[in-house]
Design a protein around this motif. Structure first.
Motif, PDB file in Angstrom:
ATOM      1  N   ASN A 190      49.780 -64.801  94.987  1.00 12.01           N
ATOM      2  CA  ASN A 190      49.055 -64.611  93.722  1.00 12.01           C
ATOM      3  C   ASN A 190      48.466 -65.920  93.222  1.00 12.01           C
ATOM      4  OD1 ASN A 190      49.563 -61.885  93.642  1.00 12.01           O
ATOM      5  ND2 ASN A 190      51.396 -62.070  92.392  1.00 12.01           N
ATOM      6  N   LEU A 191      49.226 -67.014  93.370  1.00 11.15           N
ATOM      7  CA  LEU A 191      48.724 -68.320  92.935  1.00 11.15           C
ATOM      8  C   LEU A 191      47.509 -68.746  93.752  1.00 11.15           C
ATOM      9  CD1 LEU A 191      52.020 -70.343  92.299  1.00 11.15           C
ATOM     10  CD2 LEU A 191      50.329 -69.634  90.600  1.00 11.15           C
ATOM     11  N   TYR A 193      45.175 -66.989  94.554  1.00 14.00           N
ATOM     12  CA  TYR A 193      43.988 -66.335  94.023  1.00 14.00           C
ATOM     13  C   TYR A 193      43.440 -67.041  92.783  1.00 14.00           C
ATOM     14  CZ  TYR A 193      45.818 -62.410  96.774  1.00 14.00           C
ATOM     15  OH  TYR A 193      46.300 -61.626  97.781  1.00 14.00           O
ATOM     16  N   GLU A 194      44.259 -67.950  92.190  1.00 19.54           N
ATOM     17  CA  GLU A 194      43.886 -68.516  90.891  1.00 19.54           C
ATOM     18  C   GLU A 194      42.541 -69.226  90.920  1.00 19.54           C
ATOM     19  OE1 GLU A 194      45.765 -71.325  87.363  1.00 19.54           O
ATOM     20  OE2 GLU A 194      46.777 -71.167  89.283  1.00 19.54           O
ATOM     21  N   SER A 195      42.346 -70.118  91.889  1.00 20.82           N
ATOM     22  CA  SER A 195      41.087 -70.868  91.947  1.00 20.82           C
ATOM     23  C   SER A 195      39.913 -69.930  92.189  1.00 20.82           C
ATOM     24  CB  SER A 195      41.152 -71.933  93.044  1.00 20.82           C
ATOM     25  OG  SER A 195      41.380 -71.337  94.316  1.00 20.82           O
ATOM     26  N   VAL A 198      39.114 -68.272  88.914  1.00 22.90           N
ATOM     27  CA  VAL A 198      38.410 -69.209  88.032  1.00 22.90           C
ATOM     28  C   VAL A 198      36.948 -69.329  88.453  1.00 22.90           C
ATOM     29  CG1 VAL A 198      38.234 -71.623  87.326  1.00 22.90           C
ATOM     30  CG2 VAL A 198      40.479 -70.519  87.407  1.00 22.90           C
TER      31      VAL A 198
END
Length: 294
Positions: A190-191, A193-195, A198
């Motif tokens: 999941n992390l 996917y963060e960039s 954004v």
């Protein structure tokens, strides 16, 4: 086409997306960074979680296997794929799609064992409730219902009973650890996917700004088109013809007065006056004919 950097990486990723997965599919939650291959192996719903390193394909992809409650000779204790020779001998020109097809086919032909952390075939599973935040332990009867009469007699010995309970506790601890690792892997995914989220959000803002700009431009163009169209409404056209006719009449009158006041000789007057009266007559005729045909 050259086998260089970006081109070779894209070839590898394309081969993965085009892989033929029996009873499964390839997902790309974060294209170029992570992929998930879902498939069925016997009664098991399985996944290959593929992480693409930044220097891929010079280095191999990292492939882990889910769920974490299965065991297989190709899967190590951290649930990473280690038994595939093609992956172990990876080079930049290997085919990721072909390797994934082989792994899935192997698992489907040699189904992993479910419940890898149970040392014996027991039914003393446990469950965790998100509402009450505690483990629901099985009843004593459920712990021993699978045991034979001989095994039950052994439990009359305190040492055997203690070992039986200790083994159950170890099974539960291992299962909890497996679930913890699964949660950590999911959180890591999941992390990743963060960039991307954004970036997509910024792209959406730019698109929204562009849409507003285009909307304003279109509204301006529509306004100009409407104004242009209004100029050709029948009443407006007639009015303009009448104004032009009156302008020509005024010009004739002006020439006549200049000649009368001695500001223009007879020769010039005759030439200019006839010209002006001709224009006046033509414009009056245009206005009259247009009005008749409205």
């Amino acid at each position: 086409m050259p086998y260089g950097g970006v081109d070779l990486k894209q070839r590898q990723l394309d081969s993965l997306m085009k892989a033929r997965i029996s009873n499964g599919r390839v997902l790309s939650p974060s294209p170029g960074r992570s992929y998930i291959v879902e498939f069925r192996a016997g009664s098991l719903e399985m996944k290959l979680i593929i992480a693409i390193p930044h220097n891929f394909p010079q280095v191999p992809p990292q492939i882990s296997v889910a769920p974490h409650t299965v065991s297989h000779p190709w899967i190590n204790s951290t649930h990473h794929l280690t038994g595939c020779s093609e992956l172990n001998q990876w080079c930049a020109t290997s085919s990721l799609g072909t390797i994934v097809e082989k792994v899935v086919s192997h698992f489907q032909r040699n189904q992993p064992r479910s419940g890898a952390f149970s040392a014996r075939p027991t039914s003393h599973s446990f469950s965790h409730s998100s509402s009450d935040k505690h483990f629901s332990l099985p009843k004593a009867a459920e712990l021993v219902e699978h045991l034979s009469e001989e095994e039950l007699k052994k439990l009359e010995n305190p040492a055997h009973l203690n070992e039986f309970v200790a083994e159950y506790v170890r099974d539960m601890d291992r299962a909890v650890e497996a679930k913890r690792r699964e949660v950590v892997d999911l959180a890591t995914l999941n992390l990743s996917y963060e960039s991307e989220l954004v970036r997509k959000r910024d792209e959406l803002k730019e698109l929204a700004s562009e849409v507003l700009s285009l909307t304003s431009s279109v509204e301006g163009s529509l306004g100009k088109q409407q104004q242009f169209a209004d100029n050709f409404l029948p009443d407006n056209v007639l009015m303009q013809l009448q104004v032009n006719s009156e302008t020509a009449a005024s010009e004739s009158t002006k020439i006549y007065r200049e000649c009368k006041n001695g500001d223009m000789n007879a020769k010039t007057f005759a030439k200019e006056y006839l010209k002006a009266k001709k224009i006046e007559h033509e414009r009056k005729l245009k206005a009259s004919l247009y009005q008749q045909n409205m």
